[in-house]
Design a protein around this motif. Structure first.
Motif, PDB file in Angstrom:
ATOM      1  N   PHE A 194      32.859   2.444  77.655  1.00  0.00           N
ATOM      2  CA  PHE A 194      32.970   1.799  76.341  1.00  0.00           C
ATOM      3  C   PHE A 194      31.689   1.077  75.973  1.00  0.00           C
ATOM      4  CE2 PHE A 194      33.918  -2.334  74.262  1.00  0.00           C
ATOM      5  CZ  PHE A 194      34.310  -1.863  73.010  1.00  0.00           C
ATOM      6  N   TRP A 195      31.020   0.478  76.972  1.00  0.00           N
ATOM      7  CA  TRP A 195      29.848  -0.351  76.727  1.00  0.00           C
ATOM      8  C   TRP A 195      28.639   0.465  76.294  1.00  0.00           C
ATOM      9  CZ3 TRP A 195      31.596  -4.925  76.153  1.00  0.00           C
ATOM     10  CH2 TRP A 195      32.679  -5.371  76.921  1.00  0.00           C
ATOM     11  N   ALA A 196      28.667   1.761  76.499  1.00  0.00           N
ATOM     12  CA  ALA A 196      27.537   2.604  76.100  1.00  0.00           C
ATOM     13  C   ALA A 196      27.789   3.335  74.786  1.00  0.00           C
ATOM     14  CB  ALA A 196      27.240   3.628  77.201  1.00  0.00           C
ATOM     15  N   GLY A 197      28.979   3.217  74.241  1.00  0.00           N
ATOM     16  CA  GLY A 197      29.328   3.928  73.012  1.00  0.00           C
ATOM     17  C   GLY A 197      28.921   3.185  71.752  1.00  0.00           C
ATOM     18  N   THR A 198      29.148   3.827  70.618  1.00  0.00           N
ATOM     19  CA  THR A 198      28.812   3.201  69.330  1.00  0.00           C
ATOM     20  C   THR A 198      29.914   2.260  68.852  1.00  0.00           C
ATOM     21  OG1 THR A 198      29.721   5.137  68.191  1.00  0.00           O
ATOM     22  CG2 THR A 198      27.351   5.126  68.597  1.00  0.00           C
ATOM     23  N   ALA A 199      31.134   2.452  69.346  1.00  0.00           N
ATOM     24  CA  ALA A 199      32.249   1.608  68.910  1.00  0.00           C
ATOM     25  C   ALA A 199      32.021   0.152  69.296  1.00  0.00           C
ATOM     26  CB  ALA A 199      33.559   2.109  69.508  1.00  0.00           C
ATOM     27  N   VAL A 211      32.386  -3.473  67.133  1.00  0.00           N
ATOM     28  CA  VAL A 211      33.251  -4.549  67.616  1.00  0.00           C
ATOM     29  C   VAL A 211      32.446  -5.833  67.818  1.00  0.00           C
ATOM     30  CG1 VAL A 211      34.700  -5.332  69.530  1.00  0.00           C
ATOM     31  CG2 VAL A 211      34.879  -2.973  68.715  1.00  0.00           C
ATOM     32  N   GLN A 212      31.279  -5.707  68.444  1.00  0.00           N
ATOM     33  CA  GLN A 212      30.458  -6.889  68.680  1.00  0.00           C
ATOM     34  C   GLN A 212      29.979  -7.507  67.359  1.00  0.00           C
ATOM     35  OE1 GLN A 212      26.811  -6.337  70.927  1.00  0.00           O
ATOM     36  NE2 GLN A 212      26.843  -8.435  71.676  1.00  0.00           N
ATOM     37  N   LEU A 262      30.474 -11.836  63.159  1.00  0.00           N
ATOM     38  CA  LEU A 262      30.875 -12.327  61.842  1.00  0.00           C
ATOM     39  C   LEU A 262      31.941 -13.414  61.952  1.00  0.00           C
ATOM     40  CD1 LEU A 262      31.015  -9.017  59.742  1.00  0.00           C
ATOM     41  CD2 LEU A 262      29.192 -10.736  59.818  1.00  0.00           C
ATOM     42  N   VAL A 263      32.824 -13.288  62.937  1.00  0.00           N
ATOM     43  CA  VAL A 263      33.834 -14.319  63.173  1.00  0.00           C
ATOM     44  C   VAL A 263      33.155 -15.627  63.580  1.00  0.00           C
ATOM     45  CG1 VAL A 263      35.757 -15.037  64.640  1.00  0.00           C
ATOM     46  CG2 VAL A 263      35.665 -12.691  63.777  1.00  0.00           C
ATOM     47  N   VAL A 264      32.165 -15.524  64.484  1.00  0.00           N
ATOM     48  CA  VAL A 264      31.414 -16.718  64.901  1.00  0.00           C
ATOM     49  C   VAL A 264      30.765 -17.376  63.688  1.00  0.00           C
ATOM     50  CG1 VAL A 264      29.495 -17.581  66.292  1.00  0.00           C
ATOM     51  CG2 VAL A 264      30.923 -15.748  67.186  1.00  0.00           C
ATOM     52  N   MET A 316      29.827  -9.593  75.753  1.00  0.00           N
ATOM     53  CA  MET A 316      29.634  -8.202  75.365  1.00  0.00           C
ATOM     54  C   MET A 316      28.157  -7.819  75.427  1.00  0.00           C
ATOM     55  SD  MET A 316      32.355  -7.716  72.231  1.00  0.00           S
ATOM     56  CE  MET A 316      32.227  -5.941  72.243  1.00  0.00           C
ATOM     57  N   GLY A 317      27.299  -8.754  75.040  1.00  0.00           N
ATOM     58  CA  GLY A 317      25.866  -8.495  75.129  1.00  0.00           C
ATOM     59  C   GLY A 317      25.428  -8.277  76.558  1.00  0.00           C
ATOM     60  N   TYR A 318      25.988  -9.081  77.460  1.00  0.00           N
ATOM     61  CA  TYR A 318      25.673  -8.924  78.890  1.00  0.00           C
ATOM     62  C   TYR A 318      26.174  -7.584  79.423  1.00  0.00           C
ATOM     63  CZ  TYR A 318      26.310  -9.395  83.925  1.00  0.00           C
ATOM     64  OH  TYR A 318      26.309  -9.164  85.275  1.00  0.00           O
ATOM     65  N   MET A 319      27.386  -7.214  79.054  1.00  0.00           N
ATOM     66  CA  MET A 319      27.954  -5.962  79.540  1.00  0.00           C
ATOM     67  C   MET A 319      27.204  -4.750  78.991  1.00  0.00           C
ATOM     68  SD  MET A 319      30.272  -6.678  81.687  1.00  0.00           S
ATOM     69  CE  MET A 319      31.020  -5.054  81.877  1.00  0.00           C
TER      70      MET A 319
END
Length: 551
Positions: A308-313, A317-318, A323-325, A358-361
């Motif tokens: 998942f971490w290498a995909g475009t999705a 999500v990130q 935007l929530v932050v 997520m950035g770390y992963m």
């Protein structure tokens, strides 16, 4: 008369802030394009042959015409004579034209074209400019970088024109109201463009496993089309405001050369202008190299391409979490109920932690640096509101300088100690980047709203233009200077690359950034000294910089 005033668009908080949103979104798009190549510096070196000198020279070209052809001065005159509406639409159009040229320069279609041949054979020597050492081109500079620089120069004219126009527009719509809050909020929202650029530019460049850097630039061009539409909408709203108030557009107040003398004779103006150039030179040029600096100082492991971490999705999500932050932290400033306020803050903090995880992963430098504007979005309105009601603008500039120095020295000496340590280096990076973004938020919240206190209302546009012109000298010089310092302080790497000992991909992530970072920290030291001088001058002459905007 009183009834007429009450019914104007400017007197409606909703309309004022809607206008601000249009202007902020236009600047958001311009900020994205400004740094569209920054997170893919390594790809520009490996696919287009741009070494650090070429990259820095191209990036610095953005402000070349503004500085050496004095376009920003003319932009200020245009703004004062033609008004905010006309200049806003003109700036959007100029940005779009320049961006389109920049895009074509990095496309596959440019490679092997007659235009590439022309740029290879020309612009290698420009009389006078070469002698002075200020030419935006040089012998051996890749043709694509030369042509991209031409487009970036044109874009830069429009971008800086937009900057002074938006500042003038905010003064027009918010003077006597929450002006510092408005300026701080506009810049905070616009700077989300930095995070957007860091997250999406590499994704577009690597889309489908096929590397094409022109896709990233095309993404920025499309956004600038939307920015132009935002300025057109602002045009009609501003025109309606003047129709309601019966005020004439600024063009009815003719510009005189003598007005410049009034501005330049103000010591307070010069101190603010110099502080501005020091702050911005330590931040904007750094943004163009920040991702590569992290690539060189941190150890990233390759992510499973099927995960998942290498995909475009994960990118989408990130970004949604970002935007929530931004939305939660920004909205918390306007909530009157304590429960709602702290609830929004808690949501923002939780979302920020998830964003960083997520950035770390994802194990990519660009997603780590994407956190840069997020803390600023939350605290800039607080700072702006504080300046509006309590003052202390000059004191905030001193605090910003101290934070600026600490961050650049941390990147220079502390971060390299964690190379190879995995999560520890990422944590240090996140904390330092967040603080750096927060320090930068002090500038729009405290510095820009101070300008109307220093000059007459009818020449505010020219005053902003002069400050931006002085600022642009630094924005031209330091991207180029950082690139040259990198190559000159990494002679072995440059030699190994030239001799084929290492590949361009290896060279792109192996630079020692200590010298450039120390240079940027010195700018912070100079800003700190000027900050104390500004406080002393303000106290002596009663400029009112430490006083609130709303009395």
């Amino acid at each position: 008369m009183t009834e007429n005033i009450k019914t104007t668009l400017r007197d409606s908080a909703a309309m004022r802030w809607m206008v601000l949103l249009f202007m902020a979104f236009a600047m958001f798009c311009s900020y994205i394009f400004m740094d569209i190549l920054s997170p893919i510096k390594d790809l520009m070196q490996s696919t287009r042959g741009w070494d650090s000198t070429a990259f820095g020279t191209m990036q610095g070209s953005e402000t070349f015409l503004n500085v050496f052809v004095f376009f920003l001065i003319f932009a200020g005159i245009i703004l004062d004579k033609m008004g905010v509406r006309f200049t806003a639409v003109l700036s959007g159009l100029v940005m779009l034209i320049g961006a389109t040229i920049n895009w074509y320069a990095v496309t596959e279609s440019f490679i092997g074209s007659g235009l590439e041949a022309w740029f290879n054979n020309n612009l290698n020597y420009i009389p006078v400019f070469d002698e002075l050492g200020i030419s935006p081109f040089y012998l051996g500079m890749p043709a694509s970088a030369k042509f991209a620089a031409v487009g970036f120069m044109i874009f830069g004219c429009g971008c800086e024109m937009a900057g002074i126009t938006v500042s003038r527009g905010i003064v027009k719509w918010f003077k006597g109201r929450e002006m510092a809050l408005a300026m701080g909020s506009e810049m905070a929202l616009a700077r989300l463009g930095v995070a957007t650029c860091m997250i999406f530019s590499p994704v577009f460049a690597r889309l489908g496993g096929d590397i094409d850097v022109s896709r990233s630039v095309a993404f920025g061009v499309v956004l600038l089309m939307i920015a132009l539409i935002m300025f057109v909408v602002y045009f009609f709203m501003d025109k309606k405001l003047d129709a309601q108030t019966g005020e004439a557009e600024e063009k009815d107040d003719p510009f005189k050369i003598s007005d410049l003398g009034k501005i330049l004779s103000s010591s307070g103006f010069w101190l603010v202008a110099l502080l501005c150039v020091l702050y911005y030179s330590a931040i904007f040029p750094f943004q163009k190299y920040a991702v590569n600096m992290l690539q060189c100082n941190l150890t990233f492991t390759e992510v499973d391409p099927n995960s998942f971490w290498a995909g475009t999705a994960v990118t989408v999500v990130q970004y949604l979490i970002m935007l929530v932050v931004a939305a939660a932290s920004f909205a918390s400033n306007f909530s009157k109920k304590k429960e709602t306020k702290y609830g929004l803050l808690a949501l923002a903090v939780a979302a920020l932690v998830v964003f960083c995880y997520m950035g770390y992963m994802r194990q990519s430098a660009e997603t780590v640096f994407a956190v840069f504007p997020l803390l600023a979005v939350g605290i800039t309105p607080i700072l702006g509101n504080y300046v509006d009601h309590k003052g202390k603008a000059a004191s905030m500039l001193v605090l910003g300088s101290i934070l600026l120095i600490a961050c650049h020295l941390t990147f220079a000496f502390v971060l390299p100690m964690f190379k190879g340590s995995g999560i520890a280096g990422i944590v240090v990076s996140y904390l330092t980047i967040l603080v750096l973004g927060a320090s930068f938020s002090l500038v729009p919240a405290s510095l820009w709203p101070s300008v109307p206190k220093l000059v007459d209302a009818k020449i505010i546009g020219s005053a902003y233009a002069l400050i931006f012109w002085i600022q642009n000298i630094g924005l031209w010089l330091f991207p180029m200077l950082i690139g040259k310092v990198l190559d000159n302080t990494n002679p072995q790497l440059v030699a190994d690359l030239k001799n084929g000992v290492i590949t361009p991909e290896q060279a792109a992530v192996s630079y020692d950034y200590t010298a450039p970072l120390v240079m940027l920290a010195c700018l912070g030291v100079a800003a700190l000294v000027l900050g104390f001088v500004l406080k002393a001058v303000d106290k002596k002459k009663g400029l009112g910089l430490e006083e609130p905007n709303i009395k």
